[in-house]
Design a protein around this motif. Structure first.
Motif, PDB file in Angstrom:
ATOM      1  N   VAL A 131       0.945  -1.192  -0.510  1.00 38.14           N
ATOM      2  CA  VAL A 131       0.260   0.243  -0.021  1.00 38.14           C
ATOM      3  C   VAL A 131       0.540   0.826  -0.153  1.00 38.14           C
ATOM      4  O   VAL A 131       0.436   2.222  -0.681  1.00 38.14           O
ATOM      5  CB  VAL A 131      -1.346   0.360   1.082  1.00 38.14           C
ATOM      6  N   ARG A 132       2.114   1.251   0.370  1.00 37.63           N
ATOM      7  CA  ARG A 132       2.495   2.747   0.855  1.00 37.63           C
ATOM      8  C   ARG A 132       3.619   2.354   0.083  1.00 37.63           C
ATOM      9  O   ARG A 132       4.387   3.506   0.193  1.00 37.63           O
ATOM     10  CB  ARG A 132       2.768   2.550   2.489  1.00 37.63           C
ATOM     11  N   TYR A 133       4.173   1.653  -0.283  1.00 37.49           N
ATOM     12  CA  TYR A 133       5.817   1.753  -0.688  1.00 37.49           C
ATOM     13  C   TYR A 133       5.780   2.019  -2.492  1.00 37.49           C
ATOM     14  O   TYR A 133       4.721   1.565  -2.626  1.00 37.49           O
ATOM     15  CB  TYR A 133       6.565   0.716  -0.432  1.00 37.49           C
ATOM     16  N   PRO A 134       6.582   2.958  -2.651  1.00 36.67           N
ATOM     17  CA  PRO A 134       6.264   3.303  -4.700  1.00 36.67           C
ATOM     18  C   PRO A 134       6.470   2.404  -5.478  1.00 36.67           C
ATOM     19  O   PRO A 134       7.600   1.174  -5.222  1.00 36.67           O
ATOM     20  CB  PRO A 134       8.210   4.631  -4.744  1.00 36.67           C
ATOM     21  N   GLY A 135       5.965   2.132  -5.873  1.00 35.83           N
ATOM     22  CA  GLY A 135       5.717   1.030  -7.385  1.00 35.83           C
ATOM     23  C   GLY A 135       5.058  -0.142  -6.617  1.00 35.83           C
ATOM     24  O   GLY A 135       5.245  -0.650  -7.892  1.00 35.83           O
TER      25      GLY A 135
ATOM     26  N   LEU B  35       3.636  -7.628 -19.438  1.00 33.71           N
ATOM     27  CA  LEU B  35       2.844  -6.674 -18.609  1.00 33.71           C
ATOM     28  C   LEU B  35       3.590  -7.101 -17.150  1.00 33.71           C
ATOM     29  O   LEU B  35       4.159  -5.995 -16.844  1.00 33.71           O
ATOM     30  CB  LEU B  35       1.522  -6.883 -18.652  1.00 33.71           C
TER      31      LEU B  35
ATOM     32  N   TRP C  25      12.892   2.273  -7.314  1.00 35.05           N
ATOM     33  CA  TRP C  25      12.087   3.310  -6.208  1.00 35.05           C
ATOM     34  C   TRP C  25      12.948   2.244  -4.449  1.00 35.05           C
ATOM     35  O   TRP C  25      12.813   3.656  -3.969  1.00 35.05           O
ATOM     36  CB  TRP C  25      10.535   3.574  -6.811  1.00 35.05           C
ATOM     37  N   ASN C  26      12.467   1.917  -4.390  1.00 35.62           N
ATOM     38  CA  ASN C  26      12.872   1.369  -3.886  1.00 35.62           C
ATOM     39  C   ASN C  26      14.077   0.053  -2.795  1.00 35.62           C
ATOM     40  O   ASN C  26      14.497   0.118  -1.959  1.00 35.62           O
ATOM     41  CB  ASN C  26      11.541  -0.207  -2.985  1.00 35.62           C
ATOM     42  N   GLY C  27      15.039   0.187  -4.398  1.00 43.69           N
ATOM     43  CA  GLY C  27      16.470  -1.050  -3.657  1.00 43.69           C
ATOM     44  C   GLY C  27      17.438  -0.392  -3.439  1.00 43.69           C
ATOM     45  O   GLY C  27      16.916   1.475  -4.468  1.00 43.69           O
TER      46      GLY C  27
ATOM     47  N   ALA D  37       0.633  -5.921  -8.416  1.00 41.70           N
ATOM     48  CA  ALA D  37       0.260  -7.103  -9.871  1.00 41.70           C
ATOM     49  C   ALA D  37       0.657  -7.470 -10.509  1.00 41.70           C
ATOM     50  O   ALA D  37       0.746  -8.516 -11.220  1.00 41.70           O
ATOM     51  CB  ALA D  37      -1.049  -5.858 -10.111  1.00 41.70           C
TER      52      ALA D  37
ATOM     53  N   LEU E 239       5.171  -3.861 -15.673  1.00 47.34           N
ATOM     54  CA  LEU E 239       5.078  -3.812 -14.259  1.00 47.34           C
ATOM     55  C   LEU E 239       6.032  -3.946 -12.441  1.00 47.34           C
ATOM     56  O   LEU E 239       6.127  -3.124 -12.315  1.00 47.34           O
ATOM     57  CB  LEU E 239       3.657  -4.240 -13.727  1.00 47.34           C
TER      58      LEU E 239
ATOM     59  N   LEU F 206       2.189  -1.396  -5.214  1.00 40.33           N
ATOM     60  CA  LEU F 206       1.105  -1.837  -5.930  1.00 40.33           C
ATOM     61  C   LEU F 206       1.561  -2.202  -7.350  1.00 40.33           C
ATOM     62  O   LEU F 206       0.293  -3.303  -7.524  1.00 40.33           O
ATOM     63  CB  LEU F 206       0.191  -0.847  -6.038  1.00 40.33           C
ATOM     64  N   LEU F 207       1.897  -1.718  -7.873  1.00 42.18           N
ATOM     65  CA  LEU F 207       2.649  -2.410  -9.503  1.00 42.18           C
ATOM     66  C   LEU F 207       3.128  -3.740  -9.160  1.00 42.18           C
ATOM     67  O   LEU F 207       3.134  -4.837 -10.095  1.00 42.18           O
ATOM     68  CB  LEU F 207       3.587  -1.410 -10.711  1.00 42.18           C
TER      69      LEU F 207
ATOM     70  N   TYR G 259       0.984 -11.984 -21.952  1.00 43.77           N
ATOM     71  CA  TYR G 259       0.487 -11.088 -19.910  1.00 43.77           C
ATOM     72  C   TYR G 259       1.747 -10.863 -19.222  1.00 43.77           C
ATOM     73  O   TYR G 259       2.031 -10.205 -18.395  1.00 43.77           O
ATOM     74  CB  TYR G 259      -0.402 -11.868 -19.206  1.00 43.77           C
TER      75      TYR G 259
END
Lengths: 461, 141
Positions: free
Chosen positions: A132-136, A176, A187-189, A142, A180, A138-139, A173
């Motif tokens: 929910v909170r960390y950048p990217g 995709l 952004w998190n590494g 998915a 994603l 949710l992508l 897919y």
């Protein structure tokens, strides 16, 4: 050597290309390892909590590197295709696919466990917080779900149950999923956030994969189809459910298709036109004419067989390495079973050989199913090739490349040595159903033909 | 064909949904902090006779850290944070746990020579460096 002997082409079996691409692929893995080490990967191993996260980082990085390599392996890059052949690339792709999926799973488990340990949070709360909170993230979640779905559908048991076209559409897919899943690492590494070099490396690899995909899976086929403007001239019924499609187009020599190769064809017949079919050229390609021959199995066969003259055709290719480039010596044996005759028929016409150097063995379930027989007889008479037709049902109870009748009297390898003089000195080109090819390969091995002289492509999905 | 159209539309709808979420372009959702946690705006504790000294701003790859120290009666009476790291989400989470612990250790030890907090090494070092510079400044009149 007779005076009118032609010089044999130097074998172009793609060994150099294979070495170069394999070294490049390993180099990307080394870069990943180097990035991890310079970001303190090894020194952080000892610390609790952080140790788990550090290992997670390595598995995650390796997984995404392999994902990008897989995309590149299937991007139909022409010189990669020439080096490896599509059949081998597909097998490598499958292996890398399962490996990267396991590494990805390990990454997810270790990150959640490591973060939860270092912040004293429950595993579920930590997972939710991450997504929910960390950048990217949710992508990424998915993307992971899509990749897991694609892998699950590719497990053999699941794959057999699906129709190829549906499976293939769902398989798309995965692109995709990869697209994603990747941004979150930048952004998190920890070392992407802090190291320009790492970020630049990653975007470059990601960009290369995306560019190769667009260029060679979309751009090139469209450009080729436009340049050559291929259309259907005639569909000819050969026998029972076998049809030949005659095609004309502009400057077809510009395709550089060689006998033994195949193209992926899309016949714009209206409904269902987007389905692509890989079929071998069934005669040596000419400047103004191409021909493929196919067995109209399944519902889509009827659509292809019903194509009217003038139907536009989109192409991808040519693909395949079952060509004269693999040849090492002067004597050749072609072995075909069933519809596997099509590339062998093209090789019979297009290969360089003189009287008596080439033998073709043609297996079919019955004499009626010996398609293209008349033209094969014609070429053989003109070029001095020897053709051995072996019609008849296969034996029951044991796998054999022979007919039931011959299999009763001869061992597999013995029949080969009896039928084909100087067998061990020959280059052997094989095409037929996978179990038949396996039996033929075994017989050739027992009969003393070195493995490097046996050439085939193993498809089958 | 109809099935393909359906899948295509569903996929596009799914993507639009995913990308309309705020984290999907690299932004993080800020942590919801427990009430007692450090506030970002410096609100120096007013201590009678206290003297406020700012430490150096220490730059690291994750951002800048700077502390403000209150000296009272020759002792380090309080430490507040003026600036802290801003990047790498997981480090920020760990910092929220580490900074109060550092403050406690410093107040106990009355010096910048305390252990760094594991998992927040970079932040700890920067915090203690800034603190040390404030102490040095307080001792040079």
């Amino acid at each position: 050597m007779t005076p009118d002997r032609f010089p044999l082409p130097r074998p172009r079996d793609g060994a150099v290309g294979r070495t170069v691409t394999a070294v490049l692929a390993c180099a990307t893995l080394l870069v990943v390892l180097a990035l991890w080490v310079t970001a303190g990967g090894v020194t952080e191993l000892g610390t609790d909590g952080t140790g788990l996260v550090t290992v997670a980082r390595l598995t995650g990085l390796t997984a995404s590197d392999l994902l990008l390599l897989q995309v590149l392996a299937m991007a139909r890059v022409p010189w990669v295709e020439r080096a490896w052949g599509q059949d081998r690339l597909a097998r490598i792709h499958r292996l890398l696919g399962f490996t990267s999926c396991w590494l990805m799973t390990a990454h997810v488990v270790l990150v959640v466990a490591g973060y939860a340990a270092s912040t004293d949070t429950g595993v579920l709360a930590q997972s939710a917080d991450l997504v929910v909170r960390y950048p990217g993230m949710l992508l990424a979640a998915a993307g992971t779900a899509l990749l897991v779905l694609v892998v699950a559908l590719s497990v053999r048991a699941a794959r057999r149950r699906a129709r190829y076209e549906n499976w293939h559409l769902l398989h798309l897919y995965a692109y995709l999923g990869v697209g994603l899943a990747l941004p979150h690492q930048l952004w998190n590494g920890a070392h992407f956030v802090t190291s320009r070099a790492a970020t630049a490396y990653w975007w470059t690899l990601w960009g290369c994969a995306a560019a190769a995909l667009l260029a060679f899976r979309v751009g090139r086929p469209l450009w080729l189809s436009r340049r050559h403007r291929i259309t259907v001239d005639e569909v000819r019924h050969e026998a029972s459910d076998v049809y030949s499609v005659y095609l004309s187009g502009r400057r077809l020599d510009g395709l550089s298709a060689r006998p033994g190769q195949f193209l992926t064809w899309r016949l714009r017949t209206g409904r269902g036109w987007s389905r692509a079919h890989p079929f071998s050229l069934s005669e040596a390609p000419r400047k103004d004419r191409l021909r493929f021959t196919f067995r109209a199995a399944g519902d889509d066969g009827a659509r292809l067989a019903g194509a009217v003259p003038g139907t536009a055709v989109l192409i991808e290719g040519p693909f395949g390495t079952l060509t004269e480039g693999r040849r090492r010596g002067e004597r050749v044996l072609l072995m075909a079973a069933g519809i596997g005759i099509t590339p062998m028929r093209a090789l019979l016409e297009g290969m360089r050989y003189v009287d008596g150097e080439l033998t073709l063995i043609y297996r079919a379930r019955s004499a009626d199913e010996l398609v293209l027989r008349d033209e094969i007889d014609g070429i053989a008479a003109e070029r001095g090739a020897q053709v051995i037709y072996l019609p008849g049902p296969p034996p029951t109870g044991r796998s054999s490349w022979l007919t039931a009748e011959l299999a009763e009297r001869h061992a597999d390898h013995e029949a080969l040595t009896r039928l084909v003089p100087e067998l061990a000195a020959r280059d052997v080109f094989l095409c037929g159903p996978p179990p038949w090819m396996a039996a033929a390969r075994a017989a050739l091995r027992t009969a003393g033909v070195p493995a490097r002289q046996v050439h085939d492509e193993r498809f089958g999905w | 064909m109809r099935k393909i159209t359906f899948f295509l539309l569903a996929t596009i709808a799914g993507l639009i949904g995913l990308f309309s979420y705020r984290t999907s372009f690299g932004e993080a959702v800020p942590q919801s902090r427990p009430a007692e946690a450090a506030t970002p705006a410096p609100s120096p504790t007013v201590i009678a006779g206290g003297r406020l000294v700012d430490g150096d701003a220490v730059f690291t790859e994750y951002g800048t850290v700077q502390v403000r120290v209150t000296f009272a009666g020759g002792r380090v009476a309080d430490v507040v944070i003026l600036q802290k790291h801003t990047v790498h989400e997981h480090s920020l989470v760990l910092n929220e746990l580490a900074l109060p612990r550092l403050r406690e250790q410093v107040l106990d030890a009355q010096s910048a020579e305390v252990d760094t907090v594991s998992g927040a090494t970079a932040t700890s070092r920067a915090y203690l460096d800034s603190l040390q510079s404030a102490i040095d400044r307080a001792h040079t009149p």
